[in-house]
Motif scaffolding. Structure first.
Motif, PDB file in Angstrom:
ATOM      1  N   GLY A   1      -1.029   3.765  -5.002  1.00  0.00           N
ATOM      2  CA  GLY A   1      -0.054   4.509  -5.786  1.00  0.00           C
ATOM      3  C   GLY A   1      -0.170   6.009  -5.709  1.00  0.00           C
ATOM      4  O   GLY A   1       0.718   6.731  -6.196  1.00  0.00           O
ATOM      5  N   ASP A   2      -1.233   6.522  -5.086  1.00  0.00           N
ATOM      6  CA  ASP A   2      -1.408   7.972  -4.980  1.00  0.00           C
ATOM      7  C   ASP A   2      -0.246   8.664  -4.278  1.00  0.00           C
ATOM      8  O   ASP A   2       0.015   9.846  -4.519  1.00  0.00           O
ATOM      9  CB  ASP A   2      -2.704   8.295  -4.212  1.00  0.00           C
ATOM     10  N   ILE A   3       0.439   7.932  -3.406  1.00  0.00           N
ATOM     11  CA  ILE A   3       1.487   8.552  -2.607  1.00  0.00           C
ATOM     12  C   ILE A   3       2.596   9.131  -3.479  1.00  0.00           C
ATOM     13  O   ILE A   3       3.278  10.091  -3.088  1.00  0.00           O
ATOM     14  CB  ILE A   3       2.069   7.531  -1.599  1.00  0.00           C
TER      15      ILE A   3
ATOM     16  N   LEU B   1       8.603   6.851  12.450  1.00  0.00           N
ATOM     17  CA  LEU B   1       7.229   6.564  12.029  1.00  0.00           C
ATOM     18  C   LEU B   1       7.031   7.073  10.609  1.00  0.00           C
ATOM     19  O   LEU B   1       7.398   8.211  10.287  1.00  0.00           O
ATOM     20  CB  LEU B   1       6.225   7.252  12.968  1.00  0.00           C
ATOM     21  N   ILE B   2       6.465   6.226   9.762  1.00  0.00           N
ATOM     22  CA  ILE B   2       6.050   6.623   8.417  1.00  0.00           C
ATOM     23  C   ILE B   2       4.586   6.256   8.253  1.00  0.00           C
ATOM     24  O   ILE B   2       4.186   5.119   8.526  1.00  0.00           O
ATOM     25  CB  ILE B   2       6.909   5.942   7.330  1.00  0.00           C
ATOM     26  N   THR B   3       3.763   7.231   7.843  1.00  0.00           N
ATOM     27  CA  THR B   3       2.325   7.004   7.723  1.00  0.00           C
ATOM     28  C   THR B   3       1.816   7.498   6.371  1.00  0.00           C
ATOM     29  O   THR B   3       2.466   8.286   5.682  1.00  0.00           O
ATOM     30  CB  THR B   3       1.530   7.745   8.822  1.00  0.00           C
ATOM     31  N   ALA B   4       0.626   7.039   6.037  1.00  0.00           N
ATOM     32  CA  ALA B   4      -0.152   7.609   4.937  1.00  0.00           C
ATOM     33  C   ALA B   4      -1.613   7.609   5.372  1.00  0.00           C
ATOM     34  O   ALA B   4      -2.047   6.743   6.142  1.00  0.00           O
ATOM     35  CB  ALA B   4       0.027   6.815   3.647  1.00  0.00           C
ATOM     36  N   ARG B   5      -2.346   8.580   4.868  1.00  0.00           N
ATOM     37  CA  ARG B   5      -3.749   8.729   5.245  1.00  0.00           C
ATOM     38  C   ARG B   5      -4.497   9.364   4.088  1.00  0.00           C
ATOM     39  O   ARG B   5      -3.894  10.016   3.223  1.00  0.00           O
ATOM     40  CB  ARG B   5      -3.878   9.604   6.498  1.00  0.00           C
TER      41      ARG B   5
ATOM     42  N   GLY C   1       0.812  -1.210   0.000  1.00  0.00           N
ATOM     43  CA  GLY C   1       0.000   0.000   0.000  1.00  0.00           C
ATOM     44  C   GLY C   1       0.850   1.266   0.000  1.00  0.00           C
ATOM     45  O   GLY C   1       2.087   1.227  -0.064  1.00  0.00           O
ATOM     46  N   ASN C   2       0.171   2.399   0.087  1.00  0.00           N
ATOM     47  CA  ASN C   2       0.861   3.687  -0.012  1.00  0.00           C
ATOM     48  C   ASN C   2       1.900   3.900   1.079  1.00  0.00           C
ATOM     49  O   ASN C   2       2.975   4.460   0.816  1.00  0.00           O
ATOM     50  CB  ASN C   2      -0.171   4.818   0.006  1.00  0.00           C
ATOM     51  N   THR C   3       1.608   3.459   2.289  1.00  0.00           N
ATOM     52  CA  THR C   3       2.560   3.656   3.380  1.00  0.00           C
ATOM     53  C   THR C   3       3.822   2.847   3.144  1.00  0.00           C
ATOM     54  O   THR C   3       4.945   3.335   3.336  1.00  0.00           O
ATOM     55  CB  THR C   3       1.934   3.276   4.729  1.00  0.00           C
ATOM     56  N   GLU C   4       3.656   1.606   2.713  1.00  0.00           N
ATOM     57  CA  GLU C   4       4.817   0.772   2.421  1.00  0.00           C
ATOM     58  C   GLU C   4       5.614   1.333   1.244  1.00  0.00           C
ATOM     59  O   GLU C   4       6.850   1.355   1.269  1.00  0.00           O
ATOM     60  CB  GLU C   4       4.400  -0.663   2.122  1.00  0.00           C
ATOM     61  N   LEU C   5       4.924   1.806   0.209  1.00  0.00           N
ATOM     62  CA  LEU C   5       5.628   2.418  -0.921  1.00  0.00           C
ATOM     63  C   LEU C   5       6.471   3.602  -0.463  1.00  0.00           C
ATOM     64  O   LEU C   5       7.626   3.771  -0.886  1.00  0.00           O
ATOM     65  CB  LEU C   5       4.621   2.881  -1.977  1.00  0.00           C
TER      66      LEU C   5
END
Length: 202
Positions: free
Chosen positions: A183-185, A141-145, A39-43
């Motif tokens: 992929g939006d990240i 910490l790395i996040t996506a939301r 997902g985006n956070t992992e990318l």
């Protein structure tokens, strides 16, 4: 190492990594906790890790399927399970521990929070000295939301900052991205910020 945990560890090139071998002066353990693989956070985290030249291990906490944490006090804690023993070994080898955690309902995902709950049990394990060898390690910490409100990651960041403070760890920092569809990240400002997120001299 038990076969069950071998598939949870990945090198940057996705080859399986052994959990037991001498670690260099600096090594990263990335703790994935998303419900969506890749997902985006992992990318975002893998993009940030591309700048690192040290050893990087990737552990999927969701795939680890940790049991619910139970506090046996005032009884003595049971011995560590083979799974927990391997997770402890991974923590111990790493100089830097990075939680890769999308924001779910304004907090850490369940696998990440559950792993932190198990840290409470490690404090009571005889002869483990968990707080002694965790002291001085760096935590990130790395996040996506999906929600662009900049205050949304505040709780997740506070959880890890307070954990670091209590254990005498060093807070490395947080990288927050905004993305929804897969992929939006790559179109978010955090994608560019990721390139310098981990300083060489940290």
């Amino acid at each position: 190492m038990p076969e069950g945990i071998r598939g949870l560890f990945f090198c940057q090139d996705a080859w399986l990594c052994p959990a037991m071998r001498p670690a260099p002066a600096r090594s990263f353990l990335f703790l994935l906790s998303s419900a969506r693989k890749g997902g985006n956070t992992e990318l975002l985290a893998r993009h940030a890790a591309d700048t690192l030249t040290c050893r990087c291990d990737w552990l999927d906490l969701g795939a680890a399927a940790l049991p619910a944490f139970g506090d046996p006090r005032p009884e003595d804690p049971p011995p560590l399970s083979p799974l927990m023993a391997d997770l402890v070994s991974a923590l111990r080898q790493a100089s830097d521990i990075c939680f890769v955690a999308p924001i779910y309902w304004y907090s850490l995902p369940a696998p990440a929070k559950l792993f932190l709950d198990h840290w409470s049990g490690l404090l009571d394990q005889p002869d483990l000295d968990f707080p002694l060898w965790m002291r001085g390690k760096r935590i990130w910490l790395i996040t996506a939301r999906a929600d662009p409100d900049p205050t949304v990651p505040a709780l997740s960041e506070a959880q890890l900052q307070r954990t670091a403070q209590w254990l005498g760890m060093v807070w490395g920092g947080a990288l927050h991205g905004v993305a929804d569809a897969p992929g939006d990240i790559r179109r978010d400002a955090a994608w560019q910020s990721a390139c310098g997120f981990f300083p060489d001299d940290a």
